[in-house]
Design an enzyme around this catalytic site. Structure first.
Site, PDB file in Angstrom:
ATOM      1  N   SER A   1       1.254  -1.215  -0.144  1.00 30.90           N
ATOM      2  CA  SER A   1       0.003  -0.089   0.233  1.00 30.90           C
ATOM      3  C   SER A   1       0.399   1.309  -0.081  1.00 30.90           C
ATOM      4  O   SER A   1       0.466   1.961  -0.870  1.00 30.90           O
ATOM      5  CB  SER A   1      -1.233   0.473   1.159  1.00 30.90           C
TER       6      SER A   1
ATOM      7  N   HIS B   1       1.374   4.083   4.519  1.00 31.29           N
ATOM      8  CA  HIS B   1       0.518   5.362   3.607  1.00 31.29           C
ATOM      9  C   HIS B   1       0.897   6.787   3.205  1.00 31.29           C
ATOM     10  O   HIS B   1       0.970   6.766   2.582  1.00 31.29           O
ATOM     11  CB  HIS B   1      -1.445   5.070   4.155  1.00 31.29           C
TER      12      HIS B   1
END
Length: 281
Positions: free
Chosen positions: A151, A201
């Site tokens: 991610s 992230h």
């Protein structure tokens, strides 16, 4: 090999395809070696190269790479690979295959480093430094905080596309809307759901935005060609990453890493003793 002008290249030659294949291959390999297919344990993920902050920051830098290709089960893998299948081809069309691959990997490394810093700091704040592994194999609770997944790299690719869409102006309204939704959803979910590594992230997204912005600088500003500009941008980005990963950890982080490694040795010795004498507690 000859190709017909105007035809699209084969899917099997694209970086997106090979990245997806590597991620799925890693999941299958771990599953065939006894790791749970749906919900692998933090201990197994750490053993196979998960990004455990105190380990990563005390010299085990390869975890920044390996952790990008590990996932917390089939659902986590499926969601990330779906996102990669959407972001990858668009990124390749915008940046080209080589620049997309480098941007993806560098964003993932920066995201992993941000995650290592964050969770190591959490361990320092929440753990007493006088802890020592006991003969019973005591393992501190923070040993379960391990970061894995693609991610961070995906958010980096999305962030770079967001920069491109903003620079493209009105011609990219639809692209801008889609990319903004992807970035906002992934980062927003990190604040709402437990078990989400929002440090990776945010770190990956910021790295992708910075790299994308540098790649979008007009040639007349830098007075160099596109190829040279790209080479300089990625070389500088890699240099910054190397400088950051070479920073020595704090004494507290080093101590936590020492405790964890000693605990692993004690656990391995205990398991070996049980294998020889099953009656032994």
């Amino acid at each position: 090999m000859q190709t017909t002008p105007g035809t699209r290249p084969s899917l099997f030659t694209t970086p997106t395809f090979w990245l997806i294949l590597l991620n799925i291959g890693a999941w299958v390999y771990l599953g065939m070696n006894g790791v749970d297919w749906m919900s692998p344990s933090p201990a197994d993920l750490t053993a196979w190269g998960g990004n455990l902050g105190p380990y990563t920051l005390t010299g085990d830098w390869t975890r920044l790479v390996t952790s990008m290709f590990l996932h917390g089960g089939a659902l986590h893998l499926g969601l990330n690979m779906f996102m990669l299948s959407q972001i990858g081809p668009l990124s390749e069309a915008v940046w080209g295959r080589t620049r997309f691959t480098l941007l993806y990997l560098l964003s993932g490394l920066f995201g992993g480093l941000a995650s290592a810093w964050w969770y190591a700091s959490v361990a320092v704040r929440n753990t007493g430094y006088d802890l020592v592994p006991s003969a019973m194999g005591f393992t501190p609770h923070f040993a379960t905080t391990v970061s894995i997944g693609a991610s961070g790299a995906l958010l980096g690719a999305s962030g770079a596309l967001l920069v491109h869409a903003l620079c493209a102006g009105n011609a990219a309204k639809i692209e801008l809307k889609v990319i903004f939704q992807v970035v906002a959803l992934n980062i927003g979910m990190g604040f709402l759901m437990t078990g989400t590594d929002n440090a990776a992230h945010v770190g990956g997204a910021l790295a992708g935005i910075a790299i994308g912005a540098l790649l979008m600088l007009p040639g007349r500003v830098l007075r160099i060609g596109t190829a040279v500009q790209s080479a300089v941008v990625f070389a500088v980005s890699l240099g910054v990453l190397v400088v950051l990963v070479k920073q020595p950890p704090s004494d507290q982080v080093s101590r936590i890493a020492q405790i964890l490694r000693a605990s692993e040795v004690l656990a391995a010795q205990r398991d070996a003793a049980r294998a020889v004498n099953p009656e032994r507690p």
